[in-house]
Design a protein around this motif. Structure first.
Motif, PDB file in Angstrom:
ATOM      1  N   ALA A  47      56.613  53.771  37.959  1.00  0.00           N
ATOM      2  CA  ALA A  47      58.071  53.897  37.815  1.00  0.00           C
ATOM      3  C   ALA A  47      58.455  55.336  37.492  1.00  0.00           C
ATOM      4  O   ALA A  47      59.457  55.839  38.008  1.00  0.00           O
ATOM      5  CB  ALA A  47      58.573  52.948  36.731  1.00  0.00           C
ATOM      6  N   LEU A  48      57.661  56.005  36.664  1.00  0.00           N
ATOM      7  CA  LEU A  48      57.931  57.416  36.358  1.00  0.00           C
ATOM      8  C   LEU A  48      57.818  58.273  37.612  1.00  0.00           C
ATOM      9  O   LEU A  48      58.691  59.106  37.882  1.00  0.00           O
ATOM     10  CB  LEU A  48      56.959  57.926  35.292  1.00  0.00           C
ATOM     11  CG  LEU A  48      57.160  57.426  33.875  1.00  0.00           C
ATOM     12  CD1 LEU A  48      56.018  57.890  32.978  1.00  0.00           C
ATOM     13  CD2 LEU A  48      58.498  57.899  33.320  1.00  0.00           C
ATOM     14  N   LYS A  49      56.756  58.065  38.383  1.00  0.00           N
ATOM     15  CA  LYS A  49      56.532  58.860  39.593  1.00  0.00           C
ATOM     16  C   LYS A  49      57.600  58.619  40.640  1.00  0.00           C
ATOM     17  O   LYS A  49      57.978  59.530  41.382  1.00  0.00           O
ATOM     18  CB  LYS A  49      55.153  58.557  40.183  1.00  0.00           C
ATOM     19  CG  LYS A  49      54.014  59.120  39.365  1.00  0.00           C
ATOM     20  CD  LYS A  49      52.674  58.792  39.989  1.00  0.00           C
ATOM     21  CE  LYS A  49      51.544  59.368  39.162  1.00  0.00           C
ATOM     22  NZ  LYS A  49      50.218  59.018  39.706  1.00  0.00           N
ATOM     23  N   GLU A  50      58.082  57.368  40.723  1.00  0.00           N
ATOM     24  CA  GLU A  50      59.068  57.007  41.741  1.00  0.00           C
ATOM     25  C   GLU A  50      60.503  57.105  41.216  1.00  0.00           C
ATOM     26  O   GLU A  50      61.437  56.675  41.899  1.00  0.00           O
ATOM     27  CB  GLU A  50      58.791  55.591  42.249  1.00  0.00           C
ATOM     28  CG  GLU A  50      57.463  55.477  42.972  1.00  0.00           C
ATOM     29  CD  GLU A  50      57.121  54.051  43.372  1.00  0.00           C
ATOM     30  OE1 GLU A  50      57.898  53.109  43.065  1.00  0.00           O
ATOM     31  OE2 GLU A  50      56.057  53.869  43.996  1.00  0.00           O
ATOM     32  N   ASN A  51      60.682  57.650  40.013  1.00  0.00           N
ATOM     33  CA  ASN A  51      62.000  57.765  39.381  1.00  0.00           C
ATOM     34  C   ASN A  51      62.724  56.424  39.341  1.00  0.00           C
ATOM     35  O   ASN A  51      63.910  56.333  39.658  1.00  0.00           O
ATOM     36  CB  ASN A  51      62.860  58.817  40.090  1.00  0.00           C
ATOM     37  CG  ASN A  51      62.319  60.210  39.900  1.00  0.00           C
ATOM     38  OD1 ASN A  51      61.851  60.555  38.811  1.00  0.00           O
ATOM     39  ND2 ASN A  51      62.360  61.016  40.937  1.00  0.00           N
ATOM     40  N   ASP A  52      61.996  55.386  38.968  1.00  0.00           N
ATOM     41  CA  ASP A  52      62.577  54.048  38.884  1.00  0.00           C
ATOM     42  C   ASP A  52      62.329  53.426  37.511  1.00  0.00           C
ATOM     43  O   ASP A  52      62.033  52.241  37.400  1.00  0.00           O
ATOM     44  CB  ASP A  52      62.013  53.147  39.986  1.00  0.00           C
ATOM     45  CG  ASP A  52      62.732  51.807  40.051  1.00  0.00           C
ATOM     46  OD1 ASP A  52      63.938  51.752  39.717  1.00  0.00           O
ATOM     47  OD2 ASP A  52      62.087  50.811  40.413  1.00  0.00           O
ATOM     48  N   THR A  53      62.477  54.207  36.469  1.00  0.00           N
ATOM     49  CA  THR A  53      62.253  53.664  35.127  1.00  0.00           C
ATOM     50  C   THR A  53      63.323  52.649  34.758  1.00  0.00           C
ATOM     51  O   THR A  53      63.045  51.712  34.014  1.00  0.00           O
ATOM     52  CB  THR A  53      62.203  54.779  34.060  1.00  0.00           C
ATOM     53  OG1 THR A  53      63.395  55.555  34.131  1.00  0.00           O
ATOM     54  CG2 THR A  53      60.989  55.670  34.257  1.00  0.00           C
ATOM     55  N   ILE A  54      64.510  52.800  35.303  1.00  0.00           N
ATOM     56  CA  ILE A  54      65.574  51.835  35.006  1.00  0.00           C
ATOM     57  C   ILE A  54      65.199  50.463  35.555  1.00  0.00           C
ATOM     58  O   ILE A  54      65.359  49.444  34.880  1.00  0.00           O
ATOM     59  CB  ILE A  54      66.927  52.316  35.565  1.00  0.00           C
ATOM     60  CG1 ILE A  54      67.385  53.557  34.793  1.00  0.00           C
ATOM     61  CG2 ILE A  54      67.978  51.211  35.479  1.00  0.00           C
ATOM     62  CD1 ILE A  54      68.610  54.241  35.352  1.00  0.00           C
ATOM     63  N   GLY A  55      64.673  50.411  36.781  1.00  0.00           N
ATOM     64  CA  GLY A  55      64.233  49.144  37.361  1.00  0.00           C
ATOM     65  C   GLY A  55      63.094  48.525  36.568  1.00  0.00           C
ATOM     66  O   GLY A  55      63.080  47.317  36.317  1.00  0.00           O
ATOM     67  N   PHE A  56      62.147  49.354  36.151  1.00  0.00           N
ATOM     68  CA  PHE A  56      61.020  48.884  35.344  1.00  0.00           C
ATOM     69  C   PHE A  56      61.514  48.290  34.031  1.00  0.00           C
ATOM     70  O   PHE A  56      61.147  47.179  33.655  1.00  0.00           O
ATOM     71  CB  PHE A  56      60.059  50.053  35.072  1.00  0.00           C
ATOM     72  CG  PHE A  56      58.958  49.737  34.107  1.00  0.00           C
ATOM     73  CD1 PHE A  56      57.831  49.044  34.529  1.00  0.00           C
ATOM     74  CD2 PHE A  56      59.041  50.139  32.788  1.00  0.00           C
ATOM     75  CE1 PHE A  56      56.800  48.755  33.634  1.00  0.00           C
ATOM     76  CE2 PHE A  56      58.018  49.857  31.889  1.00  0.00           C
ATOM     77  CZ  PHE A  56      56.897  49.165  32.315  1.00  0.00           C
ATOM     78  N   LYS A  57      62.372  49.028  33.362  1.00  0.00           N
ATOM     79  CA  LYS A  57      62.890  48.574  32.066  1.00  0.00           C
ATOM     80  C   LYS A  57      63.715  47.301  32.209  1.00  0.00           C
ATOM     81  O   LYS A  57      63.573  46.376  31.405  1.00  0.00           O
ATOM     82  CB  LYS A  57      63.738  49.674  31.428  1.00  0.00           C
ATOM     83  CG  LYS A  57      62.919  50.855  30.967  1.00  0.00           C
ATOM     84  CD  LYS A  57      63.816  51.948  30.433  1.00  0.00           C
ATOM     85  CE  LYS A  57      62.987  53.150  30.030  1.00  0.00           C
ATOM     86  NZ  LYS A  57      63.817  54.220  29.468  1.00  0.00           N
ATOM     87  N   SER A  58      64.556  47.237  33.211  1.00  0.00           N
ATOM     88  CA  SER A  58      65.412  46.058  33.340  1.00  0.00           C
ATOM     89  C   SER A  58      64.605  44.810  33.680  1.00  0.00           C
ATOM     90  O   SER A  58      64.927  43.717  33.210  1.00  0.00           O
ATOM     91  CB  SER A  58      66.515  46.293  34.372  1.00  0.00           C
ATOM     92  OG  SER A  58      65.978  46.425  35.657  1.00  0.00           O
ATOM     93  N   ARG A  59      63.543  44.962  34.475  1.00  0.00           N
ATOM     94  CA  ARG A  59      62.712  43.811  34.812  1.00  0.00           C
ATOM     95  C   ARG A  59      62.032  43.243  33.565  1.00  0.00           C
ATOM     96  O   ARG A  59      62.049  42.034  33.335  1.00  0.00           O
ATOM     97  CB  ARG A  59      61.652  44.198  35.828  1.00  0.00           C
ATOM     98  CG  ARG A  59      60.822  43.018  36.302  1.00  0.00           C
ATOM     99  CD  ARG A  59      59.925  43.387  37.466  1.00  0.00           C
ATOM    100  NE  ARG A  59      58.800  44.197  37.080  1.00  0.00           N
ATOM    101  CZ  ARG A  59      57.650  43.696  36.620  1.00  0.00           C
ATOM    102  NH1 ARG A  59      57.514  42.390  36.484  1.00  0.00           N
ATOM    103  NH2 ARG A  59      56.657  44.469  36.317  1.00  0.00           N
ATOM    104  N   LEU A  60      61.480  44.113  32.739  1.00  0.00           N
ATOM    105  CA  LEU A  60      60.783  43.639  31.544  1.00  0.00           C
ATOM    106  C   LEU A  60      61.746  43.226  30.443  1.00  0.00           C
ATOM    107  O   LEU A  60      61.567  42.200  29.792  1.00  0.00           O
ATOM    108  CB  LEU A  60      59.823  44.704  31.019  1.00  0.00           C
ATOM    109  CG  LEU A  60      58.669  45.048  31.945  1.00  0.00           C
ATOM    110  CD1 LEU A  60      57.782  46.101  31.293  1.00  0.00           C
ATOM    111  CD2 LEU A  60      57.860  43.832  32.303  1.00  0.00           C
ATOM    112  N   ARG A  61      62.766  44.023  30.239  1.00  0.00           N
ATOM    113  CA  ARG A  61      63.701  43.747  29.146  1.00  0.00           C
ATOM    114  C   ARG A  61      64.627  42.588  29.464  1.00  0.00           C
ATOM    115  O   ARG A  61      65.266  42.040  28.579  1.00  0.00           O
ATOM    116  CB  ARG A  61      64.477  45.007  28.797  1.00  0.00           C
ATOM    117  CG  ARG A  61      63.559  46.084  28.249  1.00  0.00           C
ATOM    118  CD  ARG A  61      64.275  47.358  27.946  1.00  0.00           C
ATOM    119  NE  ARG A  61      63.314  48.380  27.516  1.00  0.00           N
ATOM    120  CZ  ARG A  61      63.661  49.576  27.110  1.00  0.00           C
ATOM    121  NH1 ARG A  61      64.942  49.931  27.092  1.00  0.00           N
ATOM    122  NH2 ARG A  61      62.731  50.435  26.737  1.00  0.00           N
TER     123      ARG A  61
END
Length: 91
Positions: A47-61
């Motif tokens: 997610a960091l490499k693909e600039n998708d930390t928001i997607g990562f966070k929203s899926r888990l959170r």
């Protein structure tokens, strides 16, 4: 949060699966996310490499139940530990 601690071969992973199974029976339709700490780290780095930390966070959170196995795997990996603790605090 519930932390299950014990030696190798004591049934911690089986207990996590039983918790997830019971949760899904009692609360059908609720979102359960289950993964190893290693997978958490790999997906976080991706997610960091693909600039998708928001997607990562929203899926888990957005999970109603988050099950992470082998949390000791992230020990010493500062940025992963930090994200893990932020996720736990958010849930």
């Amino acid at each position: 949060p519930l932390f299950v601690h014990g030696g190798t071969g004591r049934g911690k992973t089986h207990l996590l699966h039983a918790i997830g199974h019971t949760f899904s029976e009692r609360f059908p339709g609720r979102k359960i996310v289950s993964m190893s700490a290693e997978k958490f780290m790999v997906e976080f780095i991706r997610a960091l490499k693909e600039n998708d930390t928001i997607g990562f966070k929203s899926r888990l959170r957005g999970a109603d139940l988050l099950l992470i196995d082998d949390a000791q795997f992230i020990a010493g990996k500062d940025s992963t530990q930090e994200e893990f603790f932020h996720t736990m605090n958010e849930i």
